[in-house]
Every structure is written in C-alpha cells, then in structure tokens.
Design an enzyme around this catalytic site. Structure first.
Site, PDB file in Angstrom:
ATOM      1  N   ASP A 134       0.883  -1.022  -0.092  1.00  0.00           N
ATOM      2  CA  ASP A 134      -0.116   0.044   0.230  1.00  0.00           C
ATOM      3  C   ASP A 134       1.038   1.259   0.055  1.00  0.00           C
ATOM      4  OD1 ASP A 134      -2.717  -1.234  -0.311  1.00  0.00           O
ATOM      5  OD2 ASP A 134      -2.680  -1.226   1.689  1.00  0.00           O
ATOM      6  N   ARG A 184      -1.705  -0.950  -8.456  1.00  0.00           N
ATOM      7  CA  ARG A 184      -3.401  -0.312  -8.496  1.00  0.00           C
ATOM      8  C   ARG A 184      -3.348   1.007  -8.408  1.00  0.00           C
ATOM      9  NH1 ARG A 184      -4.345  -1.139  -2.270  1.00  0.00           N
ATOM     10  NH2 ARG A 184      -4.496  -3.613  -2.998  1.00  0.00           N
TER      11      ARG A 184
END
Length: 308
Positions: A134, A184
């Site tokens: 992330d 992502r």
C-alpha cells in the site's frame, strides 16, 4: 473541505480516545472493518468467494514504535496466510500491507521493513497468492518503491499502489507499466501539501484518468481502485480501447462501500476484489474512510447522535 481536518484528527491521540468512546462508533466501524481477528474475517472471505468476488486483506495498524511491534505485525500476516492455506482460499485472497506496520519509520526502517515483509511475501507465494504494498504519505514512497523492486526480483507478482493526487505519479505509472507489475491506482487518502499533490477533486480525477490510460496501454496488470461510477465506466472504456480481456485488469473497492456494485461487476464477468480490513487498531484506517467521502461522515454523525 472537511477531509484535511479529519485526516489531521486521524493522528490525534485525544481524538482517538473521543471517537473510540462515542456511543455510535462501533456501528460505523463495523461497516468498514470486517472483524478484529482472523476467525472473524474468515466468514467474510467465504461469503465474498460465494458471490464470485475476490478479496485483498489488510491487518490494520500503523502506529508502530518498536521493532517488537513490527515483528508482531509480520506474525499477524503469517497467521493469516496459514489460515488461508488451511481453508484453501489462497486463490481468492491476496494481502495488502502498509510498510509502516513493518517498521519503516523506525531507525534503520527501510531494511527492517524489507526484512519483515519478505517472509510474508514468501509465505503468500507458497499458497498461490501475493501481496500488494500500500502507498502511504509521499515521504515514504521512495522506500516503498525500492522495497517493491527488491521483492519483485524473487516474487514478480508483488503489487504496489500509486495515488493520482501526487504530481510524481504519472512518471511512476510509466515506469511501472513498462515493468509488467501489478499496480493498484487510487486517488489518495493522506493529507499532502500543495507542493506535491493536487488539492482539488477535478484535478485529481483528471490525473486519475491520465494515469489509468498509461496503465491500460502498458504491460502490467491494472487494478482500478475507485467507487466513482464515472471512473469505473471510464476504466471499462479504456480497457476496451486497449484491447484488454476481462481477466487482464480488475476493479477494487472497499468492504462496506457500494457492496451492490461489487456483485454487479462480478456478475458482468469483471474481476472484482474487495479491500477488506480487520484488526483491533482500526482508528487510522477508519478516519481515512470518513475523510474520503462526506456521506461516510454524515453516517457516522447520525449514528453518534442516535446512540447518544
């Protein structure tokens, strides 16, 4: 302009105590957090699989101040991998990790985070799944990308996240798209200064589309992280224009937000992955969800008032 205020509150111990004690907090937290333990999140994974959905699992917690806490975070993910293996869910569930949980902000944090995350990535690969790193605030990204590059030498399926509100991201996307990695794309959920990030929604959205086009035309595997119907439609069109098949990209949305859309996209044949957070240290994650969308804040306010 409540978003920046809420993000600032996410780092306040005083606000943490106030929010945690509010009568309506649990009702709202339960909307975004799938449970506090692996045992509680397993039925959520199984339910998602039954609906044709996939998941990415985040063990929440970012306030790591000691190497021992970082090691405990590593062990929590290894426990998760073990349960996924027992249940045969490796093919349906990947993991998302924040390197801050693995000690990135501590002294010698880059090497410590790499040492702690590598066993998780190895264990995930052993059961047929993977890990996505992330993105956090902009000061951590050079370290995150360097760790991502190092992990991909042995585990090329390791993914990473990029954020459209940062000026640097278009260049990052060009580099990553050419590398054939899993990427992502999200808008971004940290309080960033105007010197490094777009501050208005229209600018952030335009950047999102430009970056997504780069990813779709590249060699990597784009993961479209958005709940915005317009951006979802644009993503579908960009994929069509790029000649991508349905299994050559995916959509990702958060657990508890637009759940009916998760099912709709999966029913249409799209790969749809639900970002599912669990754990006891939910405060920072929860506050960013409030900051992202005013409706979430209104929902929380009503819950507090009606439970008070």
């Amino acid at each position: 302009m409540l978003g920046p205020v809420i993000l600032a509150a996410s780092r306040s111990d005083k606000m943490r105590r106030f929010i945690s004690a509010a009568p309506g907090t649990k009702q709202v937290v339960d909307r975004f957090i799938a449970g506090e333990s692996v045992d509680q999140v397993v039925p959520v994974i199984q339910d998602a699989a039954a609906k044709g959905l996939e998941v990415t699992l985040d063990v929440v917690g970012e306030d790591i101040t000691t190497p021992e806490q970082a090691a405990a975070a590593r062990d929590a993910y290894l426990e998760l991998v073990g349960r996924l293996e027992e249940l045969g869910l490796g093919a349906r569930a990947e993991m998302s990790v924040k390197l801050s949980m693995f000690g990135q902000a501590l002294e010698g944090g880059h090497d410590l985070a790499l040492a702690n995350v590598r066993p998780v990535v190895e264990a995930a690969a052993a059961i047929g799944t993977t890990v996505t790193l992330d993105a956090e605030d902009h000061t951590t990204l050079d370290s995150m990308f360097a760790i991502h590059e190092e992990l991909r030498k042995d585990f090329p399926q390791t993914g990473c996240v990029i954020q459209s509100y940062l000026f640097r991201t278009e260049a990052d996307a060009r580099r990553l798209a050419a590398a054939g990695s899993r990427v992502r794309l999200v808008k971004g959920a940290y309080k960033e200064p105007a010197s490094v990030a777009y501050q208005s929604k229209p600018e952030i959205d335009k950047a999102y589309v430009r970056i997504l086009k780069t990813l779709m035309l590249g060699e990597g595997y784009p993961m479209i992280g958005s709940h915005d119907p317009r951006l979802i439609a644009i993503g579908q069109e960009l994929a069509r224009q790029a000649g991508r098949k349905l299994d050559e990209y995916e959509f990702q949305m958060l657990y508890g937000i637009r759940s009916e859309e998760h099912v709709r996209l999966a029913a249409e044949g799209h790969r749809m992955r639900v970002y599912t957070a669990y754990g006891t240290d939910w405060y920072g994650y929860f506050m960013r969800r409030l900051a992202e969308k005013p409706a979430n804040l209104l929902f929380f306010g009503r819950s507090v008032l009606t439970k008070g």
